[in-house]
Design a protein around this motif. Structure first.
Motif, short mmCIF file in Angstrom:
data_model
loop_
_atom_site.label_atom_id
_atom_site.label_comp_id
_atom_site.label_asym_id
_atom_site.label_seq_id
_atom_site.Cartn_x
_atom_site.Cartn_y
_atom_site.Cartn_z
N ARG A 357 -6.27 -25.15 10.07
CA ARG A 357 -5.43 -26.02 9.26
C ARG A 357 -5.73 -25.89 7.77
NH1 ARG A 357 -6.46 -30.46 11.78
NH2 ARG A 357 -8.00 -31.41 10.41
N GLN A 358 -7.00 -25.85 7.41
CA GLN A 358 -7.40 -25.87 6.01
C GLN A 358 -7.03 -24.59 5.27
OE1 GLN A 358 -8.65 -28.33 4.26
NE2 GLN A 358 -9.04 -29.81 5.87
N LYS A 359 -7.14 -23.45 5.94
CA LYS A 359 -6.91 -22.20 5.20
C LYS A 359 -5.45 -21.97 4.85
CE LYS A 359 -6.72 -19.08 9.21
NZ LYS A 359 -7.47 -18.01 9.88
N SER A 360 -4.55 -22.77 5.46
CA SER A 360 -3.13 -22.63 5.10
C SER A 360 -2.90 -22.99 3.64
CB SER A 360 -2.27 -23.53 6.00
OG SER A 360 -2.59 -24.90 5.82
N MET A 361 -3.86 -23.72 3.03
CA MET A 361 -3.73 -24.08 1.62
C MET A 361 -3.83 -22.87 0.70
SD MET A 361 -5.94 -27.56 1.07
CE MET A 361 -7.49 -26.71 1.41
N VAL A 362 -4.66 -21.90 1.07
CA VAL A 362 -5.03 -20.86 0.10
C VAL A 362 -4.59 -19.45 0.47
CG1 VAL A 362 -7.02 -22.16 -0.72
CG2 VAL A 362 -7.30 -20.57 1.18
N MET A 363 -4.15 -19.23 1.72
CA MET A 363 -3.88 -17.85 2.13
C MET A 363 -2.74 -17.22 1.36
SD MET A 363 -6.25 -17.06 4.18
CE MET A 363 -5.69 -15.47 4.76
N TYR A 364 -1.77 -18.02 0.88
CA TYR A 364 -0.66 -17.41 0.14
C TYR A 364 -1.12 -16.86 -1.21
CZ TYR A 364 3.13 -18.41 3.33
OH TYR A 364 3.98 -18.38 4.42
N PHE A 365 -2.23 -17.35 -1.73
CA PHE A 365 -2.76 -16.75 -2.95
C PHE A 365 -3.27 -15.34 -2.65
CE2 PHE A 365 -3.11 -21.31 -3.97
CZ PHE A 365 -2.45 -21.31 -5.19
N LEU A 366 -3.89 -15.15 -1.50
CA LEU A 366 -4.30 -13.80 -1.09
C LEU A 366 -3.08 -12.93 -0.83
CD1 LEU A 366 -6.37 -11.67 -0.11
CD2 LEU A 366 -6.22 -12.72 2.16
N PHE A 367 -2.09 -13.47 -0.15
CA PHE A 367 -0.88 -12.69 0.15
C PHE A 367 -0.19 -12.25 -1.14
CE2 PHE A 367 -0.52 -15.49 4.17
CZ PHE A 367 -1.47 -14.71 4.82
N PHE A 368 -0.18 -13.12 -2.14
CA PHE A 368 0.44 -12.76 -3.42
C PHE A 368 -0.27 -11.57 -4.05
CE2 PHE A 368 0.82 -13.16 -8.05
CZ PHE A 368 2.21 -13.13 -8.19
N ILE A 369 -1.60 -11.56 -4.01
CA ILE A 369 -2.39 -10.46 -4.56
C ILE A 369 -2.07 -9.17 -3.82
CG2 ILE A 369 -4.73 -9.58 -4.92
CD1 ILE A 369 -5.58 -12.61 -5.03
N ILE A 370 -2.03 -9.25 -2.49
CA ILE A 370 -1.73 -8.07 -1.67
C ILE A 370 -0.32 -7.55 -1.99
CG2 ILE A 370 -1.34 -7.25 0.69
CD1 ILE A 370 -3.47 -9.29 1.59
N TYR A 371 0.63 -8.46 -2.07
CA TYR A 371 2.02 -8.08 -2.35
C TYR A 371 2.12 -7.42 -3.73
CZ TYR A 371 7.13 -8.50 -1.94
OH TYR A 371 8.47 -8.23 -1.84
#
Length: 404
Positions: A357-371
């Protein structure tokens, strides 16, 4: 359930106003995709509602609190859980049922996905495909776990909205000042410690970005960040009961050990206290992974975690550090927020259910870097091909002139 269906239609209408406003100023904005995403998010609202009916859920506690609360609206105001009560209070007193309030918070989660889409699309105009021919942005927007944890009454949906709204607004803070302040307040009042990471990430990212920013502006940003953190330090430290601490580092270590023991004692606990830091981060980012899935939900999450892991492998390249150094401020900001939050969470999270539940807060920041990294490589490749093509055309014209 008539009220729930009615609200679905109302929120769909509000969505059209929001989507139309953003589509007018953007050629690459896909209203069709965002409307499809709304329907997809509603599916997970239904799934979570069924889950809440059959399992313990904090959403029941939030709704039950409102039924027993006898004070006025502003008596519910505060940080952490209190702020969710504050957000819920007016809807409850308008006659919203438990299901209608669940849908309202699910809709807030959907608005978070709109800002996720804007954050990615505005800053990365190139389309990127992964796993042969899958559109990366579509894949990221339709990740099931992200929708599941942002489709219910609780902290998940509004904190996700705050974070993604902040990420969108901070790129152009002058033009989007209202959204930036609103997002900052949402983050602060729901999770003060996450606000700390966001503020630090914004400041460091902005100061180290490759944009031409005057020394005076950098000092102003640095000073403003320090002032904001000093003024909010009691609220931030209160999250871990350290507001009166004389030795914050030592007391935080004691708190994290105690918290870790409490969480690891639960059914889906995992003892991370003896893990080295890299393995703690791996656990927070990518577990459960099939063999340690705590339940059926964990098995479904494992498939998604595998996607996270495969995407993460794409930045494990020699040129990634060089890319990061030359990247704009919002990429560095995303990197710092992701790392700081992950680092802190690894010391207090020892329960796979809470980690999911908690990591859903921050994973899109990683995805943005990857993208952004993959888009940059694609852009470099396209420009190289164009240069080669121009060079060939130039040589061909020179040969024609010589032969003439």
């Amino acid at each position: 359930m008539i009220g729930v269906v009615f609200l679905m239609v109302v929120y769909f209408g509000i969505n059209q106003l929001i989507l139309n406003a953003y589509a007018k100023t953007r050629k690459n904005f896909s209203k069709g995709k965002m409307n499809l995403l709304y329907l997809y998010h509603l599916v997970f609202f239904g799934i979570y509602l069924w889950y809440a009916y059959n399992n313990p859920s904090d959403s029941h506690h939030y709704y039950d609190y409102l039924s027993f609360h006898i004070g006025d609206w502003f008596s519910t105001f505060g940080t952490d859980t209190k702020f969710i009560n504050f957000l819920s209070y007016p809807f409850y007193h308008m006659g919203f049922s438990y299901e209608m309030l669940m849908l309202t918070f699910a809709w807030l989660g959907y608005i978070g996905f709109i800002y996720t889409y804007l954050f990615f699309r505005d800053n990365i105009p190139l389309n990127v495909t992964v796993f042969k021919n899958i559109d990366l942005l579509s894949l990221l927007l339709f990740l099931p776990n992200m929708h599941f944890w942002t489709a219910s009454l609780g902290k998940g949906a509004p904190i996700f909205l705050g974070l993604m709204m902040f990420a969108y607004a901070v790129v152009k803070p002058k033009k989007r000042l209202f959204l930036l302040v609103l997002a900052g307040l949402i983050i602060f009042y729901i999770r003060p410690h996450v606000f700390f990471f966001v503020a630090v990430g914004m400041a460091l990212g902005y100061l180290s970005g490759n944009e031409n920013v005057s020394f005076g502006k950098k000092m102003f940003i640095f000073g403003a960040t320090i002032v904001i953190l000093v003024l909010s330090q009691d609220k931030i430290l209160a999250v871990v009961n350290l507001q009166g601490s004389e030795n914050v580092i030592e007391d935080f270590q004691d708190f994290s050990e105690s918290r870790s023991e409490d969480l690891s004692a639960s059914g889906s606990g995992v003892d991370m206290s003896s893990y080295p830091l890299p393995f703690k981060l791996f656990t927070f980012w990518f577990r459960p992974l099939f063999i340690d899935a705590p339940n059926i939900l964990g098995i479904f999450t494992s498939f998604e975690n595998l996607i996270y892991l495969l995407l993460f492998f794409k930045i494990l390249k020699k040129d990634f550090i060089r890319f990061l150094k030359k990247s704009p401020s919002y990429v560095k900001m995303s990197f710092i927020i992701f790392l700081l939050t992950s680092f802190a969470m690894t010391f207090i999270m020892s329960n796979l259910g809470i980690i999911m539940r908690q990591k859903s807060m921050v994973m899109y920041f990683l995805f943005f870097i990857i993208y952004y990294y993959l888009a940059q490589k694609k852009y470099t490749r396209i420009m190289r091909i164009r240069r080669i093509k121009l060079l060939k055309e130039r040589k061909s014209k020179e040969k024609e002139l010589v032969s003439a």
